[in-house]
Motif scaffolding. Structure first.
Motif, short mmCIF file in Angstrom:
data_model
loop_
_atom_site.label_atom_id
_atom_site.label_comp_id
_atom_site.label_asym_id
_atom_site.label_seq_id
_atom_site.Cartn_x
_atom_site.Cartn_y
_atom_site.Cartn_z
N ARG A 170 -24.80 -3.54 48.89
CA ARG A 170 -25.29 -2.81 47.72
C ARG A 170 -25.49 -1.34 48.05
O ARG A 170 -25.18 -0.47 47.22
N LEU A 171 -25.97 -1.03 49.25
CA LEU A 171 -26.14 0.36 49.67
C LEU A 171 -24.78 1.05 49.75
O LEU A 171 -24.62 2.19 49.28
N GLN A 172 -23.80 0.38 50.33
CA GLN A 172 -22.46 0.96 50.45
C GLN A 172 -21.89 1.22 49.06
O GLN A 172 -21.29 2.26 48.82
N SER A 173 -22.08 0.30 48.15
CA SER A 173 -21.58 0.47 46.79
C SER A 173 -22.24 1.65 46.11
O SER A 173 -21.59 2.44 45.42
N ALA A 174 -23.55 1.80 46.30
CA ALA A 174 -24.29 2.91 45.69
C ALA A 174 -23.85 4.26 46.27
O ALA A 174 -23.75 5.26 45.54
N LEU A 175 -23.58 4.28 47.56
CA LEU A 175 -23.16 5.53 48.19
C LEU A 175 -21.73 5.93 47.83
O LEU A 175 -21.40 7.12 47.84
N SER A 176 -20.89 4.98 47.51
CA SER A 176 -19.49 5.29 47.21
C SER A 176 -19.29 5.70 45.76
O SER A 176 -18.20 6.08 45.38
N GLN A 177 -20.32 5.66 44.95
CA GLN A 177 -20.17 6.03 43.53
C GLN A 177 -20.28 7.50 43.33
O GLN A 177 -20.86 8.28 43.90
#
Length: 177
Positions: A170-177
């Motif tokens: 979830r952190l990786q997804s949030a950072l890639s947005q």
């Protein structure tokens, strides 16, 4: 798969009704689970569809000895054999268990954790789920070291991902947005 579930539904309801009238949920659960395991075996599955296997032999193959269900379970298997529905036993057993859990107001949950959970931790999870669902909770546990830490809880169609792997994703997804 959806067609098998649709075809299995009336048989599961009929089995549930018979078990409820006899007050024999546990015995029917055990008998259906046994028959489903046997019917799902690849060698047996091929045999069940064979035209030279008569219905009585199929019932004898699938009915557990001394199951406590009396003649009713044998009659149920005979009906399935007559209608060429013995292959549906795994789906029937699964739907029967869902009906039983609803009737007994039980939620079955699977807790998958990165390491073995202590009894106190499991009781805490059980209490939290009981509060959330307002039902008794039966827990099944599993260990998956790939979770890194934390746990994933699946109860019916609710999934609670408290794993470290899930949080990182979830952190990786949030950072890639």
């Amino acid at each position: 798969m959806t067609q098998a579930l649709t075809l299995a539904r009336p048989y599961a309801r009929a089995a549930f009704s018979i078990a409820r009238e006899a007050g024999a949920f546990a015995q029917w659960s055990d008998a259906l689970a046994f028959s489903a395991r046997v019917a799902a075996d690849p060698q047996v599955a091929g045999l069940l569809g064979h035209p030279r296997l008569d219905d009585a032999d199929a019932v004898a193959l699938l009915k557990p000895e001394g199951d406590g269900t009396g003649q009713a379970f044998a009659d149920f298997l005979a009906l399935l054999a007559e209608n060429r529905r013995l292959a549906l036993l795994p789906e029937i057993a699964g739907q029967f268990e869902q009906l039983r859990a609803d009737a007994e107001r039980i939620v079955r949950a699977r807790v998958t954790s990165a390491s073995e959970l202590q009894a106190g931790e499991l009781e805490g999870i059980r209490a939290a789920l009981k509060k959330r669902f307002g039902r008794e909770v039966e827990l099944e546990t599993a260990v998956d070291q790939a979770l890194i830490g934390g746990a994933v809880i699946a109860a019916g169609d609710v999934v609670i991902d408290g794993s470290l792997r899930g949080k990182l994703a979830r952190l990786q997804s949030a950072l890639s947005q």
